[in-house]
Design a protein around this motif. Structure first.
Motif, mmCIF file in Angstrom:
data_model
loop_
_atom_site.group_PDB
_atom_site.id
_atom_site.type_symbol
_atom_site.label_atom_id
_atom_site.label_comp_id
_atom_site.label_asym_id
_atom_site.label_seq_id
_atom_site.Cartn_x
_atom_site.Cartn_y
_atom_site.Cartn_z
ATOM 1 N N GLN A 115 0.834 -1.207 0.000
ATOM 2 C CA GLN A 115 0.000 0.000 0.000
ATOM 3 C C GLN A 115 0.868 1.256 0.000
ATOM 4 O O GLN A 115 0.640 2.193 -0.770
ATOM 5 C CB GLN A 115 -0.896 0.030 1.242
ATOM 6 N N ARG A 148 -4.300 3.717 -12.666
ATOM 7 C CA ARG A 148 -3.861 2.319 -12.608
ATOM 8 C C ARG A 148 -3.376 1.984 -11.195
ATOM 9 O O ARG A 148 -3.688 0.907 -10.664
ATOM 10 C CB ARG A 148 -2.735 2.076 -13.620
ATOM 11 N N ASN A 151 -6.265 1.413 -8.876
ATOM 12 C CA ASN A 151 -6.838 0.075 -9.048
ATOM 13 C C ASN A 151 -5.983 -0.974 -8.341
ATOM 14 O O ASN A 151 -6.501 -1.916 -7.721
ATOM 15 C CB ASN A 151 -6.958 -0.261 -10.536
ATOM 16 N N GLN A 152 -4.665 -0.804 -8.453
ATOM 17 C CA GLN A 152 -3.756 -1.711 -7.751
ATOM 18 C C GLN A 152 -3.940 -1.596 -6.247
ATOM 19 O O GLN A 152 -3.949 -2.610 -5.530
ATOM 20 C CB GLN A 152 -2.311 -1.381 -8.135
ATOM 21 N N ASP A 154 -6.652 -0.799 -4.690
ATOM 22 C CA ASP A 154 -7.909 -1.475 -4.350
ATOM 23 C C ASP A 154 -7.688 -2.972 -4.149
ATOM 24 O O ASP A 154 -8.206 -3.572 -3.197
ATOM 25 C CB ASP A 154 -8.948 -1.272 -5.458
ATOM 26 N N GLN A 155 -6.931 -3.571 -5.059
ATOM 27 C CA GLN A 155 -6.666 -5.012 -4.965
ATOM 28 C C GLN A 155 -5.869 -5.348 -3.709
ATOM 29 O O GLN A 155 -6.167 -6.329 -3.012
ATOM 30 C CB GLN A 155 -5.910 -5.477 -6.216
ATOM 31 N N ILE A 156 -4.872 -4.537 -3.413
ATOM 32 C CA ILE A 156 -4.066 -4.755 -2.204
ATOM 33 C C ILE A 156 -4.944 -4.630 -0.968
ATOM 34 O O ILE A 156 -4.841 -5.432 -0.027
ATOM 35 C CB ILE A 156 -2.896 -3.742 -2.154
ATOM 36 N N HIS A 157 -5.812 -3.632 -0.964
ATOM 37 C CA HIS A 157 -6.694 -3.398 0.172
ATOM 38 C C HIS A 157 -7.617 -4.586 0.409
ATOM 39 O O HIS A 157 -7.799 -5.038 1.552
ATOM 40 C CB HIS A 157 -7.504 -2.119 -0.065
ATOM 41 N N ARG A 158 -8.191 -5.125 -0.661
ATOM 42 C CA ARG A 158 -9.092 -6.273 -0.510
ATOM 43 C C ARG A 158 -8.349 -7.488 0.046
ATOM 44 O O ARG A 158 -8.868 -8.213 0.902
ATOM 45 C CB ARG A 158 -9.742 -6.608 -1.854
ATOM 46 N N LYS A 159 -7.116 -7.704 -0.419
ATOM 47 C CA LYS A 159 -6.325 -8.829 0.090
ATOM 48 C C LYS A 159 -5.979 -8.626 1.562
ATOM 49 O O LYS A 159 -5.990 -9.583 2.353
ATOM 50 C CB LYS A 159 -5.047 -8.981 -0.732
ATOM 51 N N GLU A 185 -6.030 3.336 2.119
ATOM 52 C CA GLU A 185 -6.832 3.207 0.894
ATOM 53 C C GLU A 185 -7.472 4.541 0.534
ATOM 54 O O GLU A 185 -7.554 4.908 -0.650
ATOM 55 C CB GLU A 185 -7.894 2.125 1.079
#
Length: 206
Positions: A115, A148, A151-152, A154-159, A185
């Motif tokens: 992050q 971009r 978006n990356q 967001d993916q890190i946050h969800r994981k 985030e």
């Protein structure tokens, strides 16, 4: 670019650049926090608060200039939006550092460093982009890349959320760590808001 018959206030450009440079300072303090012992975090928090106060001063200077200028380089609402979004980034980064210190977090979960790396890269891109507001040139790649990166993020946050709710942490620790990763985030979202505002300005000025 439209031909203009009226002079334009140039100090706004310098103030936006200074605000963005201060955000780079904040992102570096976030990076420093990751590798710091718990005993060193309070001092890093003090420096981050000083950087956040400097960011507030930069934002207030822009607003003062906006209120006292008859002619502005681009639309007043866009100047206000850009200054506010830059200020939001610094606020979120300072909040994240403050929470780590206040909660006495011994170890941040794996993934937070990703992050922070995203935020650091977004900060560098934003600082590089601000001087280009003078000419509205070479900005397209900036807002594409920041989007971009968001978006990356967001993916890190969800994981990270999936990891926090995996059962490894007790309920209180989950609440603390979730608040920290959520604020990081929000910082990524704020970088996207800045990029979107820059895109709006560039389209209007083209």
């Amino acid at each position: 670019m439209r031909f203009r018959l009226t002079p334009r206030e140039t100090s706004f450009y310098d103030m936006f650049a200074a605000s963005a440079d201060n955000i780079v300072t904040g992102s570096k303090l976030l990076m420093e926090l990751l590798g710091a012992d718990a005993s060193a975090r309070s001092e890093i928090g003090d420096r981050m608060r000083a950087a956040e106060h400097a960011g507030d001063d930069a934002t207030h200077a822009i607003f003062h200039q906006l209120n006292s200028s008859f002619i502005t380089p681009f639309d007043r609402e866009d100047i206000y939006s850009l200054a506010s979004s830059l200020d939001d980034i610094m606020d979120f980064m300072e909040e994240a550092v403050d929470l780590v210190v206040l909660y006495n977090v011994e170890e941040l979960p794996k993934g937070v460093e990703q992050q922070v790396e995203v935020l650091n890269r977004a900060a560098e891109l934003t600082a590089e982009a601000m001087p280009h507001l003078r000419t509205m040139s070479n900005l397209t790649e900036y807002w594409i890349e920041v989007n971009r990166l968001e978006n990356q993020a967001d993916q890190i946050h969800r994981k990270l959320l999936a990891h926090l709710f995996s059962g490894k942490y007790d309920a209180i620790e989950v609440l603390k760590l979730k608040q920290i990763v959520d604020v990081l985030e929000e910082a990524a979202d704020a970088f996207e808001h800045v990029a979107n505002t820059v895109e709006t300005i560039a389209v209007k000025e083209s």
